[in-house]
Design a protein around this motif. Structure first.
Motif, PDB file in Angstrom:
ATOM      1  N   ASP A   1       0.831  -1.209   0.000  1.00  0.00           N
ATOM      2  CA  ASP A   1       0.000   0.000   0.000  1.00  0.00           C
ATOM      3  C   ASP A   1       0.865   1.259   0.000  1.00  0.00           C
ATOM      4  O   ASP A   1       0.613   2.195  -0.755  1.00  0.00           O
ATOM      5  N   ARG A   2       1.911   1.262   0.855  1.00  0.00           N
ATOM      6  CA  ARG A   2       2.809   2.429   0.901  1.00  0.00           C
ATOM      7  C   ARG A   2       3.549   2.604  -0.415  1.00  0.00           C
ATOM      8  O   ARG A   2       3.704   3.718  -0.919  1.00  0.00           O
ATOM      9  N   LEU A   3       4.003   1.497  -0.989  1.00  0.00           N
ATOM     10  CA  LEU A   3       4.722   1.556  -2.263  1.00  0.00           C
ATOM     11  C   LEU A   3       3.847   2.157  -3.360  1.00  0.00           C
ATOM     12  O   LEU A   3       4.272   3.065  -4.084  1.00  0.00           O
ATOM     13  N   PHE A   4       2.611   1.688  -3.479  1.00  0.00           N
ATOM     14  CA  PHE A   4       1.728   2.202  -4.522  1.00  0.00           C
ATOM     15  C   PHE A   4       1.337   3.657  -4.270  1.00  0.00           C
ATOM     16  O   PHE A   4       1.213   4.440  -5.212  1.00  0.00           O
ATOM     17  N   ALA A   5       1.178   4.032  -3.007  1.00  0.00           N
ATOM     18  CA  ALA A   5       0.896   5.442  -2.688  1.00  0.00           C
ATOM     19  C   ALA A   5       2.079   6.315  -3.077  1.00  0.00           C
ATOM     20  O   ALA A   5       1.904   7.401  -3.655  1.00  0.00           O
ATOM     21  N   ARG A   6       3.283   5.860  -2.796  1.00  0.00           N
ATOM     22  CA  ARG A   6       4.483   6.613  -3.176  1.00  0.00           C
ATOM     23  C   ARG A   6       4.602   6.731  -4.686  1.00  0.00           C
ATOM     24  O   ARG A   6       5.000   7.773  -5.210  1.00  0.00           O
ATOM     25  N   MET A   7       4.266   5.647  -5.382  1.00  0.00           N
ATOM     26  CA  MET A   7       4.328   5.681  -6.850  1.00  0.00           C
ATOM     27  C   MET A   7       3.322   6.689  -7.409  1.00  0.00           C
ATOM     28  O   MET A   7       3.623   7.413  -8.362  1.00  0.00           O
ATOM     29  N   ARG A   8       2.116   6.739  -6.816  1.00  0.00           N
ATOM     30  CA  ARG A   8       1.128   7.740  -7.248  1.00  0.00           C
ATOM     31  C   ARG A   8       1.651   9.149  -7.005  1.00  0.00           C
ATOM     32  O   ARG A   8       1.527  10.027  -7.851  1.00  0.00           O
ATOM     33  N   ASP A   9       2.263   9.353  -5.840  1.00  0.00           N
ATOM     34  CA  ASP A   9       2.830  10.673  -5.520  1.00  0.00           C
ATOM     35  C   ASP A   9       3.924  11.050  -6.506  1.00  0.00           C
ATOM     36  O   ASP A   9       4.009  12.207  -6.930  1.00  0.00           O
ATOM     37  N   LEU A  10       4.756  10.086  -6.867  1.00  0.00           N
ATOM     38  CA  LEU A  10       5.834  10.371  -7.815  1.00  0.00           C
ATOM     39  C   LEU A  10       5.289  10.774  -9.179  1.00  0.00           C
ATOM     40  O   LEU A  10       5.828  11.668  -9.834  1.00  0.00           O
ATOM     41  N   ARG A  11       4.236  10.088  -9.608  1.00  0.00           N
ATOM     42  CA  ARG A  11       3.649  10.427 -10.914  1.00  0.00           C
ATOM     43  C   ARG A  11       3.074  11.829 -10.922  1.00  0.00           C
ATOM     44  O   ARG A  11       3.081  12.506 -11.938  1.00  0.00           O
ATOM     45  N   ALA A  12       2.578  12.271  -9.770  1.00  0.00           N
ATOM     46  CA  ALA A  12       1.961  13.595  -9.687  1.00  0.00           C
ATOM     47  C   ALA A  12       2.990  14.699  -9.437  1.00  0.00           C
ATOM     48  O   ALA A  12       2.682  15.877  -9.599  1.00  0.00           O
ATOM     49  N   GLU A  13       4.199  14.305  -9.045  1.00  0.00           N
ATOM     50  CA  GLU A  13       5.232  15.284  -8.714  1.00  0.00           C
ATOM     51  C   GLU A  13       5.726  15.995  -9.967  1.00  0.00           C
ATOM     52  O   GLU A  13       6.142  15.369 -10.927  1.00  0.00           O
ATOM     53  N   GLU A  14       5.663  17.290  -9.925  1.00  0.00           N
ATOM     54  CA  GLU A  14       6.093  18.114 -11.059  1.00  0.00           C
ATOM     55  C   GLU A  14       7.582  18.419 -10.920  1.00  0.00           C
ATOM     56  O   GLU A  14       8.019  19.017  -9.940  1.00  0.00           O
ATOM     57  N   VAL A  15       8.363  17.983 -11.883  1.00  0.00           N
ATOM     58  CA  VAL A  15       9.783  18.315 -11.937  1.00  0.00           C
ATOM     59  C   VAL A  15       9.965  19.256 -13.116  1.00  0.00           C
ATOM     60  O   VAL A  15       9.722  18.886 -14.257  1.00  0.00           O
ATOM     61  N   THR A  16      10.358  20.488 -12.815  1.00  0.00           N
ATOM     62  CA  THR A  16      10.551  21.480 -13.862  1.00  0.00           C
ATOM     63  C   THR A  16      12.008  21.918 -13.868  1.00  0.00           C
ATOM     64  O   THR A  16      12.590  22.175 -12.815  1.00  0.00           O
ATOM     65  N   VAL A  17      12.565  21.977 -15.053  1.00  0.00           N
ATOM     66  CA  VAL A  17      13.966  22.334 -15.228  1.00  0.00           C
ATOM     67  C   VAL A  17      14.042  23.517 -16.178  1.00  0.00           C
ATOM     68  O   VAL A  17      13.275  23.598 -17.144  1.00  0.00           O
ATOM     69  N   GLU A  18      14.968  24.415 -15.901  1.00  0.00           N
ATOM     70  CA  GLU A  18      15.204  25.542 -16.805  1.00  0.00           C
ATOM     71  C   GLU A  18      16.670  25.505 -17.203  1.00  0.00           C
ATOM     72  O   GLU A  18      17.545  25.420 -16.348  1.00  0.00           O
ATOM     73  N   VAL A  19      16.913  25.512 -18.507  1.00  0.00           N
ATOM     74  CA  VAL A  19      18.291  25.523 -19.016  1.00  0.00           C
ATOM     75  C   VAL A  19      18.455  26.713 -19.955  1.00  0.00           C
ATOM     76  O   VAL A  19      17.497  27.171 -20.580  1.00  0.00           O
ATOM     77  N   GLU A  20      19.688  27.152 -20.040  1.00  0.00           N
ATOM     78  CA  GLU A  20      19.978  28.369 -20.797  1.00  0.00           C
ATOM     79  C   GLU A  20      21.189  28.113 -21.700  1.00  0.00           C
ATOM     80  O   GLU A  20      22.113  27.394 -21.315  1.00  0.00           O
ATOM     81  N   SER A  21      21.178  28.710 -22.842  1.00  0.00           N
ATOM     82  CA  SER A  21      22.323  28.594 -23.737  1.00  0.00           C
ATOM     83  C   SER A  21      23.509  29.329 -23.108  1.00  0.00           C
ATOM     84  O   SER A  21      23.318  30.243 -22.301  1.00  0.00           O
ATOM     85  N   PRO A  22      24.738  28.922 -23.455  1.00  0.00           N
ATOM     86  CA  PRO A  22      25.920  29.569 -22.860  1.00  0.00           C
ATOM     87  C   PRO A  22      25.947  31.093 -23.067  1.00  0.00           C
ATOM     88  O   PRO A  22      26.416  31.829 -22.195  1.00  0.00           O
ATOM     89  N   ASP A  23      25.419  31.553 -24.184  1.00  0.00           N
ATOM     90  CA  ASP A  23      25.427  32.998 -24.450  1.00  0.00           C
ATOM     91  C   ASP A  23      24.193  33.701 -23.863  1.00  0.00           C
ATOM     92  O   ASP A  23      24.017  34.901 -24.052  1.00  0.00           O
ATOM     93  N   ARG A  24      23.341  32.927 -23.181  1.00  0.00           N
ATOM     94  CA  ARG A  24      22.142  33.422 -22.493  1.00  0.00           C
ATOM     95  C   ARG A  24      21.104  34.018 -23.455  1.00  0.00           C
ATOM     96  O   ARG A  24      20.235  34.765 -23.043  1.00  0.00           O
TER      97      ARG A  24
END
Length: 143
Positions: free
Chosen positions: A20-43
């Protein structure tokens, strides 16, 4: 339940709670928003990327518009790929941290699998013995 625990040496209630804990954690992971921002070297170019929904934003400095179309396209695609790779790496790190955190289904999976295989073999032997005994009794009753 106690018989199951005695035969396998595993607590089925604990395994169920771990599942139950494993599946709850998996649901939480799927809902977790990971946002990344990258920039070119010259900006000149910035890409925001979400692990759930892909490219979230593209910012172009006015100087970027002076680049050739091919160079600009290559820069954008390169940044998108880099952002995606970073987002996926963060998601993997997060998943590893969550899924490995004290869950018997993960930590003891080999031991659990070995015990279940052993119990399955024992059960098959007992069923074979029982079938042979029933066949002998049935033969004795016919005589």
């Amino acid at each position: 339940m106690n018989e199951f625990k005695q035969i396998l040496g595993l607590d089925p209630d604990k395994l169920a709670a771990d599942a139950d804990r494993l599946f709850a954690r998996m649901r939480d992971l799927r809902a977790e928003e990971v946002t990344v921002e990258v920039e070119s070297p010259d900006r000149r170019v910035t890409v925001r990327y979400s692990g759930l929904s892909g490219v979230q934003g593209l910012d172009l400095d006015p100087r970027a518009l002076r680049m050739s179309a091919a160079e600009l396209a290559e820069t954008i695609l390169s940044l998108i790929h880099r952002a995606r790779d970073e987002a996926e790496a963060r998601q993997r790190e997060s998943a590893a941290a969550v899924l490995d955190a004290g869950n018997a289904l993960i930590a003891e999976r080999q031991d659990i699998a070995d015990r279940l295989r052993q119990a399955g073999g024992t059960l098959q032997e007992n069923l074979r013995d029982a079938a042979e005994l029933i066949a002998r009794l049935h033969g004795s009753m016919r005589r």
